[in-house]
Design a protein around this motif. Structure first.
Motif, PDB file in Angstrom:
ATOM      1  N   ILE A  56       0.848  -1.199   0.000  1.00 46.15           N
ATOM      2  CA  ILE A  56       0.000   0.000   0.000  1.00 46.15           C
ATOM      3  C   ILE A  56       0.883   1.248   0.000  1.00 46.15           C
ATOM      4  N   ARG A  57       1.878   1.267   0.882  1.00 46.94           N
ATOM      5  CA  ARG A  57       2.790   2.416   0.949  1.00 46.94           C
ATOM      6  C   ARG A  57       3.533   2.606  -0.368  1.00 46.94           C
ATOM      7  N   ALA A  58       4.027   1.502  -0.934  1.00 43.70           N
ATOM      8  CA  ALA A  58       4.779   1.577  -2.189  1.00 43.70           C
ATOM      9  C   ALA A  58       3.893   2.033  -3.341  1.00 43.70           C
ATOM     10  N   ALA A  59       2.660   1.564  -3.362  1.00 40.93           N
ATOM     11  CA  ALA A  59       1.737   1.963  -4.422  1.00 40.93           C
ATOM     12  C   ALA A  59       1.454   3.459  -4.353  1.00 40.93           C
ATOM     13  N   ALA A  71      -7.275   8.303   8.563  1.00 45.07           N
ATOM     14  CA  ALA A  71      -6.723   7.643   9.752  1.00 45.07           C
ATOM     15  C   ALA A  71      -6.654   6.131   9.529  1.00 45.07           C
ATOM     16  N   THR A  72      -7.632   5.586   8.838  1.00 43.15           N
ATOM     17  CA  THR A  72      -7.634   4.151   8.540  1.00 43.15           C
ATOM     18  C   THR A  72      -6.491   3.801   7.593  1.00 43.15           C
ATOM     19  N   VAL A  73      -6.298   4.604   6.547  1.00 42.50           N
ATOM     20  CA  VAL A  73      -5.198   4.365   5.610  1.00 42.50           C
ATOM     21  C   VAL A  73      -3.872   4.373   6.368  1.00 42.50           C
ATOM     22  N   LEU A  74      -3.650   5.371   7.187  1.00 44.30           N
ATOM     23  CA  LEU A  74      -2.396   5.476   7.934  1.00 44.30           C
ATOM     24  C   LEU A  74      -2.220   4.314   8.908  1.00 44.30           C
ATOM     25  N   ARG A  75      -3.292   3.918   9.575  1.00 43.13           N
ATOM     26  CA  ARG A  75      -3.222   2.795  10.523  1.00 43.13           C
ATOM     27  C   ARG A  75      -2.870   1.507   9.799  1.00 43.13           C
ATOM     28  N   LEU A  76      -3.497   1.257   8.656  1.00 47.91           N
ATOM     29  CA  LEU A  76      -3.219   0.040   7.898  1.00 47.91           C
ATOM     30  C   LEU A  76      -1.778   0.021   7.391  1.00 47.91           C
ATOM     31  N   GLU A  77      -1.272   1.177   6.995  1.00 48.27           N
ATOM     32  CA  GLU A  77       0.099   1.259   6.486  1.00 48.27           C
ATOM     33  C   GLU A  77       1.149   1.050   7.574  1.00 48.27           C
ATOM     34  N   GLN A  78       0.813   1.312   8.811  1.00 46.12           N
ATOM     35  CA  GLN A  78       1.782   1.193   9.902  1.00 46.12           C
ATOM     36  C   GLN A  78       1.974  -0.235  10.375  1.00 46.12           C
TER      37      GLN A  78
END
Length: 90
Positions: free
Chosen positions: A10-13, A33-40
């Motif tokens: 996700i981060r790379a994409a 906030a959900t995107v950031l939480r999933l990426e962490q």
């Protein structure tokens, strides 16, 4: 079974597309906030499967192809936007 993507993918994409977390959130209908939480998280993020699928579909429609599997060389590559990405290969 749906394809599974990792936090790193996700981060790379997002990096390939030069999108902020806010842009991905807006385009996918997911909270930032959900995107950031999933990426962490490490590996396959925990969360609602439909949320991960929404993120995956949004990134794929922008031209990202997810390759590998979570356990074997997970990655991303940029293909032409709108071109249907090939099925993921292990």
């Amino acid at each position: 079974m749906e394809n599974v993507i990792t936090s790193g993918q996700i981060r790379a994409a997002r990096a390939l597309l030069r999108w902020s977390a806010q842009q991905l959130a807006d385009k996918s209908g997911t909270g930032v906030a959900t995107v950031l939480r999933l990426e962490q998280q490490e590996g396959v993020p925990t969360g609602r499967s439909h949320t991960l699928l929404d993120l995956q579909k949004t990134l794929e429609s922008a031209g990202v192809e997810f390759i590998g599997t979570p356990d074997d060389k997970p990655g991303v590559r940029l293909v032409k936007p709108g071109k249907r990405a090939k099925a993921r290969t292990p």
